[in-house]
Design a protein around this motif. Sequence first.
Motif, PDB file in Angstrom:
ATOM      1  N   GLY A  71       0.740  -0.890  -0.079  1.00  0.00           N
ATOM      2  CA  GLY A  71      -0.494  -0.219   0.513  1.00  0.00           C
ATOM      3  C   GLY A  71       0.743   1.441  -0.171  1.00  0.00           C
ATOM      4  O   GLY A  71      -0.034   1.977  -1.405  1.00  0.00           O
ATOM      5  N   ARG A  72       1.623   1.201   0.678  1.00  0.00           N
ATOM      6  CA  ARG A  72       2.783   2.172   0.775  1.00  0.00           C
ATOM      7  C   ARG A  72       3.885   2.410  -0.400  1.00  0.00           C
ATOM      8  O   ARG A  72       3.797   3.072  -1.198  1.00  0.00           O
ATOM      9  CB  ARG A  72       3.716   2.185   2.098  1.00  0.00           C
ATOM     10  N   VAL A  73       4.016   0.978  -1.031  1.00  0.00           N
ATOM     11  CA  VAL A  73       4.789   1.489  -2.338  1.00  0.00           C
ATOM     12  C   VAL A  73       3.938   1.948  -3.511  1.00  0.00           C
ATOM     13  O   VAL A  73       4.167   3.270  -4.461  1.00  0.00           O
ATOM     14  CB  VAL A  73       5.210   0.197  -2.670  1.00  0.00           C
ATOM     15  N   LYS A  74       2.564   1.542  -3.825  1.00  0.00           N
ATOM     16  CA  LYS A  74       1.886   1.986  -4.065  1.00  0.00           C
ATOM     17  C   LYS A  74       1.185   3.256  -4.803  1.00  0.00           C
ATOM     18  O   LYS A  74       1.057   4.172  -5.262  1.00  0.00           O
ATOM     19  CB  LYS A  74       0.478   1.115  -5.112  1.00  0.00           C
ATOM     20  N   LYS A  75       0.934   3.990  -2.568  1.00  0.00           N
ATOM     21  CA  LYS A  75       0.753   4.978  -2.733  1.00  0.00           C
ATOM     22  C   LYS A  75       1.515   6.706  -3.366  1.00  0.00           C
ATOM     23  O   LYS A  75       1.628   7.330  -4.318  1.00  0.00           O
ATOM     24  CB  LYS A  75       0.303   5.422  -1.597  1.00  0.00           C
ATOM     25  N   MET A  76       3.504   5.630  -2.863  1.00  0.00           N
ATOM     26  CA  MET A  76       4.422   6.319  -3.102  1.00  0.00           C
ATOM     27  C   MET A  76       4.561   6.846  -4.571  1.00  0.00           C
ATOM     28  O   MET A  76       5.364   7.831  -5.081  1.00  0.00           O
ATOM     29  CB  MET A  76       5.627   6.463  -2.821  1.00  0.00           C
ATOM     30  N   LEU A  77       4.466   5.767  -5.392  1.00  0.00           N
ATOM     31  CA  LEU A  77       5.023   5.529  -6.701  1.00  0.00           C
ATOM     32  C   LEU A  77       3.660   6.646  -7.945  1.00  0.00           C
ATOM     33  O   LEU A  77       3.525   6.553  -8.744  1.00  0.00           O
ATOM     34  CB  LEU A  77       4.856   4.168  -7.190  1.00  0.00           C
ATOM     35  N   GLY A  78       2.674   5.875  -7.237  1.00  0.00           N
ATOM     36  CA  GLY A  78       1.272   6.426  -8.166  1.00  0.00           C
ATOM     37  C   GLY A  78       1.178   5.805  -9.469  1.00  0.00           C
ATOM     38  O   GLY A  78       0.690   5.578 -10.118  1.00  0.00           O
ATOM     39  N   CYS A  79       1.447   4.573  -8.833  1.00  0.00           N
ATOM     40  CA  CYS A  79       0.890   3.037  -9.610  1.00  0.00           C
ATOM     41  C   CYS A  79       0.018   2.027  -9.257  1.00  0.00           C
ATOM     42  O   CYS A  79       0.305   1.395  -8.027  1.00  0.00           O
ATOM     43  CB  CYS A  79       2.517   3.006 -10.815  1.00  0.00           C
ATOM     44  N   GLY A  80      -0.149   1.149 -10.189  1.00  0.00           N
ATOM     45  CA  GLY A  80      -0.914  -0.509  -9.644  1.00  0.00           C
ATOM     46  C   GLY A  80       1.144  -1.954  -9.052  1.00  0.00           C
ATOM     47  O   GLY A  80       1.433  -0.853  -9.364  1.00  0.00           O
ATOM     48  N   GLY A  81      -0.353  -2.301  -8.421  1.00  0.00           N
ATOM     49  CA  GLY A  81       1.167  -3.513  -8.250  1.00  0.00           C
ATOM     50  C   GLY A  81       0.821  -4.439  -7.054  1.00  0.00           C
ATOM     51  O   GLY A  81      -0.709  -4.464  -6.740  1.00  0.00           O
ATOM     52  N   THR A  82       1.375  -5.639  -7.815  1.00  0.00           N
ATOM     53  CA  THR A  82       0.534  -6.463  -5.929  1.00  0.00           C
ATOM     54  C   THR A  82       2.139  -7.583  -5.777  1.00  0.00           C
ATOM     55  O   THR A  82       3.486  -7.303  -5.643  1.00  0.00           O
ATOM     56  CB  THR A  82      -0.375  -7.333  -7.213  1.00  0.00           C
ATOM     57  N   LEU A  83       1.284  -7.974  -5.114  1.00  0.00           N
ATOM     58  CA  LEU A  83       2.464  -9.425  -3.702  1.00  0.00           C
ATOM     59  C   LEU A  83       2.263 -10.218  -4.593  1.00  0.00           C
ATOM     60  O   LEU A  83       1.252 -11.085  -3.797  1.00  0.00           O
ATOM     61  CB  LEU A  83       3.342  -9.106  -2.902  1.00  0.00           C
ATOM     62  N   LYS A  84       2.684 -10.945  -5.469  1.00  0.00           N
ATOM     63  CA  LYS A  84       3.277 -12.445  -5.974  1.00  0.00           C
ATOM     64  C   LYS A  84       4.454 -13.301  -4.990  1.00  0.00           C
ATOM     65  O   LYS A  84       5.532 -12.999  -5.653  1.00  0.00           O
ATOM     66  CB  LYS A  84       2.990 -12.799  -7.127  1.00  0.00           C
ATOM     67  N   GLU A  85       3.969 -14.304  -4.105  1.00  0.00           N
ATOM     68  CA  GLU A  85       5.080 -15.527  -3.389  1.00  0.00           C
ATOM     69  C   GLU A  85       6.502 -14.891  -3.586  1.00  0.00           C
ATOM     70  O   GLU A  85       7.854 -14.583  -3.907  1.00  0.00           O
ATOM     71  CB  GLU A  85       5.457 -16.285  -4.844  1.00  0.00           C
ATOM     72  N   GLY A  86       6.231 -13.918  -2.653  1.00  0.00           N
ATOM     73  CA  GLY A  86       7.399 -12.855  -2.358  1.00  0.00           C
ATOM     74  C   GLY A  86       8.499 -11.858  -3.060  1.00  0.00           C
ATOM     75  O   GLY A  86       8.844 -11.113  -2.656  1.00  0.00           O
ATOM     76  N   TRP A  87       7.631 -11.810  -4.037  1.00  0.00           N
ATOM     77  CA  TRP A  87       8.172 -10.420  -5.242  1.00  0.00           C
ATOM     78  C   TRP A  87       7.339  -9.491  -4.938  1.00  0.00           C
ATOM     79  O   TRP A  87       5.340 -10.090  -5.573  1.00  0.00           O
ATOM     80  CB  TRP A  87       8.131 -11.463  -6.388  1.00  0.00           C
ATOM     81  N   LEU A  88       7.789  -8.143  -5.125  1.00  0.00           N
ATOM     82  CA  LEU A  88       6.332  -6.998  -5.586  1.00  0.00           C
ATOM     83  C   LEU A  88       7.032  -7.069  -7.157  1.00  0.00           C
ATOM     84  O   LEU A  88       8.174  -6.423  -7.482  1.00  0.00           O
ATOM     85  CB  LEU A  88       7.478  -5.887  -4.824  1.00  0.00           C
ATOM     86  N   GLU A  89       5.398  -6.371  -7.502  1.00  0.00           N
ATOM     87  CA  GLU A  89       5.433  -6.513  -8.947  1.00  0.00           C
ATOM     88  C   GLU A  89       4.678  -4.801  -8.993  1.00  0.00           C
ATOM     89  O   GLU A  89       3.501  -4.966  -8.884  1.00  0.00           O
ATOM     90  CB  GLU A  89       4.459  -6.837  -9.415  1.00  0.00           C
ATOM     91  N   VAL A  90       5.607  -3.938  -9.348  1.00  0.00           N
ATOM     92  CA  VAL A  90       4.720  -2.561  -9.290  1.00  0.00           C
ATOM     93  C   VAL A  90       4.992  -2.822 -11.362  1.00  0.00           C
ATOM     94  O   VAL A  90       5.749  -2.731 -12.161  1.00  0.00           O
ATOM     95  CB  VAL A  90       5.621  -1.320  -9.428  1.00  0.00           C
ATOM     96  N   GLN A  91       3.057  -2.183 -11.661  1.00  0.00           N
ATOM     97  CA  GLN A  91       3.102  -1.212 -12.675  1.00  0.00           C
ATOM     98  C   GLN A  91       3.795  -0.663 -13.581  1.00  0.00           C
ATOM     99  O   GLN A  91       3.956   0.491 -12.943  1.00  0.00           O
ATOM    100  CB  GLN A  91       1.821  -0.925 -13.386  1.00  0.00           C
ATOM    101  N   GLY A  92       5.280  -0.571 -14.462  1.00  0.00           N
ATOM    102  CA  GLY A  92       5.607   0.480 -15.962  1.00  0.00           C
ATOM    103  C   GLY A  92       6.688   0.416 -14.869  1.00  0.00           C
ATOM    104  O   GLY A  92       7.574  -0.574 -14.543  1.00  0.00           O
ATOM    105  N   ASP A  93       7.853   0.931 -15.740  1.00  0.00           N
ATOM    106  CA  ASP A  93       9.350   1.033 -15.562  1.00  0.00           C
ATOM    107  C   ASP A  93       9.556   1.878 -14.391  1.00  0.00           C
ATOM    108  O   ASP A  93       9.670   2.583 -14.940  1.00  0.00           O
ATOM    109  CB  ASP A  93       9.530   1.519 -17.298  1.00  0.00           C
TER     110      ASP A  93
END
Length: 111
Positions: A71-93
């Motif tokens: 939640g904190r990372v998505k709010k700071m970066l202003g993008c979508g994302g998820t956590l799958k199997e211990g990996w943080l996936e953020v949309q975009g470069d």
Amino acid sequence: MARGRKLDIEFCGFGDGWEADNKEKPESGPKETLPPPQHCLVMQREKRRGKPVTLAGEFFLSKEEEKALLGRVKKMLGCGGTLKEGWLEVQGDKAVALRHTLEAEGFRFKK
């Protein structure tokens, strides 16, 4: 199969090792949690359906800590994302911004 005839499935022996595949799969063992300074994360960039995705991981956190961090990372970066199997996936470069955000949280990265 002719019209009007029912399919006879009595010849199938479902008790011979055939089971439903939609059962819940057990987790791969207990996952130990580590404080942020003991993590050594890796950054990766991938393309999914032609769009860039930035990966950071692997995290060893509890489920509540993972949700709060996401939640904190998505709010700071202003993008979508998820956590799958211990990996943080953020949309975009967003590798540089994600690295600065996680370092501010106290996480370390491999050189």
